[in-house]
Design a protein around this motif. Structure first.
Motif, PDB file in Angstrom:
ATOM      1  N   VAL A  16       0.834  -1.192   0.008  1.00  0.00           N
ATOM      2  CA  VAL A  16       0.154  -0.245   0.009  1.00  0.00           C
ATOM      3  C   VAL A  16       1.072   1.195   0.132  1.00  0.00           C
ATOM      4  O   VAL A  16       1.804   1.290   0.748  1.00  0.00           O
ATOM      5  CB  VAL A  16      -0.861   0.170   1.183  1.00  0.00           C
ATOM      6  CG1 VAL A  16      -1.731   1.171   1.188  1.00  0.00           C
ATOM      7  CG2 VAL A  16      -1.692  -1.139   1.359  1.00  0.00           C
ATOM      8  N   THR A  17       0.524   2.019  -1.107  1.00  0.00           N
ATOM      9  CA  THR A  17       1.458   3.529  -0.820  1.00  0.00           C
ATOM     10  C   THR A  17       0.561   4.410  -0.082  1.00  0.00           C
ATOM     11  O   THR A  17      -0.511   4.541   0.161  1.00  0.00           O
ATOM     12  CB  THR A  17       1.608   3.892  -2.346  1.00  0.00           C
ATOM     13  OG1 THR A  17       0.189   4.272  -2.927  1.00  0.00           O
ATOM     14  CG2 THR A  17       2.303   3.005  -3.145  1.00  0.00           C
ATOM     15  N   ASN A  18       1.390   5.592   0.481  1.00  0.00           N
ATOM     16  CA  ASN A  18       0.807   6.516   1.200  1.00  0.00           C
ATOM     17  C   ASN A  18       1.176   7.908   0.521  1.00  0.00           C
ATOM     18  O   ASN A  18       0.840   8.827   1.006  1.00  0.00           O
ATOM     19  CB  ASN A  18       1.598   6.690   2.692  1.00  0.00           C
ATOM     20  CG  ASN A  18       1.291   5.347   3.330  1.00  0.00           C
ATOM     21  OD1 ASN A  18       0.183   4.888   3.338  1.00  0.00           O
ATOM     22  ND2 ASN A  18       2.324   4.687   4.050  1.00  0.00           N
TER      23      ASN A  18
ATOM     24  N   ILE B 145       0.074   3.508  -8.903  1.00  0.00           N
ATOM     25  CA  ILE B 145      -1.455   3.016  -8.008  1.00  0.00           C
ATOM     26  C   ILE B 145      -1.140   2.995  -6.741  1.00  0.00           C
ATOM     27  O   ILE B 145      -0.036   3.055  -6.312  1.00  0.00           O
ATOM     28  CB  ILE B 145      -1.874   1.813  -8.686  1.00  0.00           C
ATOM     29  CG1 ILE B 145      -0.823   0.523  -8.677  1.00  0.00           C
ATOM     30  CG2 ILE B 145      -2.193   2.005 -10.058  1.00  0.00           C
ATOM     31  CD1 ILE B 145      -1.066  -0.066  -7.346  1.00  0.00           C
ATOM     32  N   SER B 146      -2.342   3.030  -5.919  1.00  0.00           N
ATOM     33  CA  SER B 146      -2.246   3.226  -4.477  1.00  0.00           C
ATOM     34  C   SER B 146      -2.150   1.753  -3.877  1.00  0.00           C
ATOM     35  O   SER B 146      -1.510   1.851  -2.728  1.00  0.00           O
ATOM     36  CB  SER B 146      -3.313   4.006  -4.065  1.00  0.00           C
ATOM     37  OG  SER B 146      -4.552   3.102  -4.434  1.00  0.00           O
TER      38      SER B 146
ATOM     39  N   ASP C 193      -0.192  11.489  -4.851  1.00  0.00           N
ATOM     40  CA  ASP C 193      -0.007  11.601  -6.234  1.00  0.00           C
ATOM     41  C   ASP C 193      -0.376  10.435  -6.980  1.00  0.00           C
ATOM     42  O   ASP C 193       0.023  10.352  -8.233  1.00  0.00           O
ATOM     43  CB  ASP C 193       1.399  12.050  -6.497  1.00  0.00           C
ATOM     44  CG  ASP C 193       2.244  11.350  -6.412  1.00  0.00           C
ATOM     45  OD1 ASP C 193       2.287  10.353  -5.313  1.00  0.00           O
ATOM     46  OD2 ASP C 193       3.571  11.537  -6.707  1.00  0.00           O
ATOM     47  N   ARG C 194      -0.800   9.276  -6.542  1.00  0.00           N
ATOM     48  CA  ARG C 194      -0.854   8.205  -6.906  1.00  0.00           C
ATOM     49  C   ARG C 194      -2.599   7.988  -7.241  1.00  0.00           C
ATOM     50  O   ARG C 194      -3.133   8.177  -6.429  1.00  0.00           O
ATOM     51  CB  ARG C 194      -0.351   6.925  -6.372  1.00  0.00           C
ATOM     52  CG  ARG C 194       0.853   7.072  -6.427  1.00  0.00           C
ATOM     53  CD  ARG C 194       1.922   5.961  -5.732  1.00  0.00           C
ATOM     54  NE  ARG C 194       3.377   6.196  -5.764  1.00  0.00           N
ATOM     55  CZ  ARG C 194       4.413   5.280  -5.278  1.00  0.00           C
ATOM     56  NH1 ARG C 194       3.774   4.291  -4.731  1.00  0.00           N
ATOM     57  NH2 ARG C 194       5.595   5.802  -5.268  1.00  0.00           N
ATOM     58  N   LEU C 195      -2.684   6.931  -8.361  1.00  0.00           N
ATOM     59  CA  LEU C 195      -4.393   7.053  -8.486  1.00  0.00           C
ATOM     60  C   LEU C 195      -4.807   6.080  -7.408  1.00  0.00           C
ATOM     61  O   LEU C 195      -4.240   5.232  -6.922  1.00  0.00           O
ATOM     62  CB  LEU C 195      -4.353   6.040  -9.803  1.00  0.00           C
ATOM     63  CG  LEU C 195      -4.102   6.913 -11.044  1.00  0.00           C
ATOM     64  CD1 LEU C 195      -4.210   5.955 -12.378  1.00  0.00           C
ATOM     65  CD2 LEU C 195      -5.042   8.182 -11.172  1.00  0.00           C
ATOM     66  N   PRO C 196      -6.155   6.251  -7.105  1.00  0.00           N
ATOM     67  CA  PRO C 196      -6.915   5.569  -5.851  1.00  0.00           C
ATOM     68  C   PRO C 196      -7.198   4.238  -6.681  1.00  0.00           C
ATOM     69  O   PRO C 196      -8.516   4.064  -6.878  1.00  0.00           O
ATOM     70  CB  PRO C 196      -7.934   6.431  -5.660  1.00  0.00           C
ATOM     71  CG  PRO C 196      -8.268   7.329  -6.577  1.00  0.00           C
ATOM     72  CD  PRO C 196      -6.795   7.391  -7.335  1.00  0.00           C
TER      73      PRO C 196
END
Length: 72
Positions: free
Chosen positions: A6-8, A39-40, A11-14
């Motif tokens: 999971v990215t925090n 991506i997120s 600026d990444r797409l949900p």
């Protein structure tokens, strides 16, 4: 076994990507690294690999802002 990246970063797409893997040691790191840059969330479901797919996932060093969660 499911491994979740999971990215925090805002600026990444949900968007979530799901990868079902079986003996993908040679390809999985490249696939996740590519997807995680835009991506997120990446969900990887390992369906019983007998190679080192899970080891490769656990050693994956992604950029800052990424949390890794392991679920059995």
């Amino acid at each position: 076994m499911t491994i979740i990246f999971v990215t925090n970063q805002l600026d990444r797409l949900p968007l979530s990507v799901v990868i079902i893997a079986l003996n993908e040691e040679q390809n999985i790191v490249r696939a996740i690294t590519s997807a995680s840059s835009w991506i997120s969330e990446v969900l990887v479901y390992d369906s019983g690999s007998t190679d080192k797919t899970v080891d490769a996932l656990m050693k994956l060093d992604l950029s800052a802002g990424v949390d890794v969660e392991l679920k059995s």
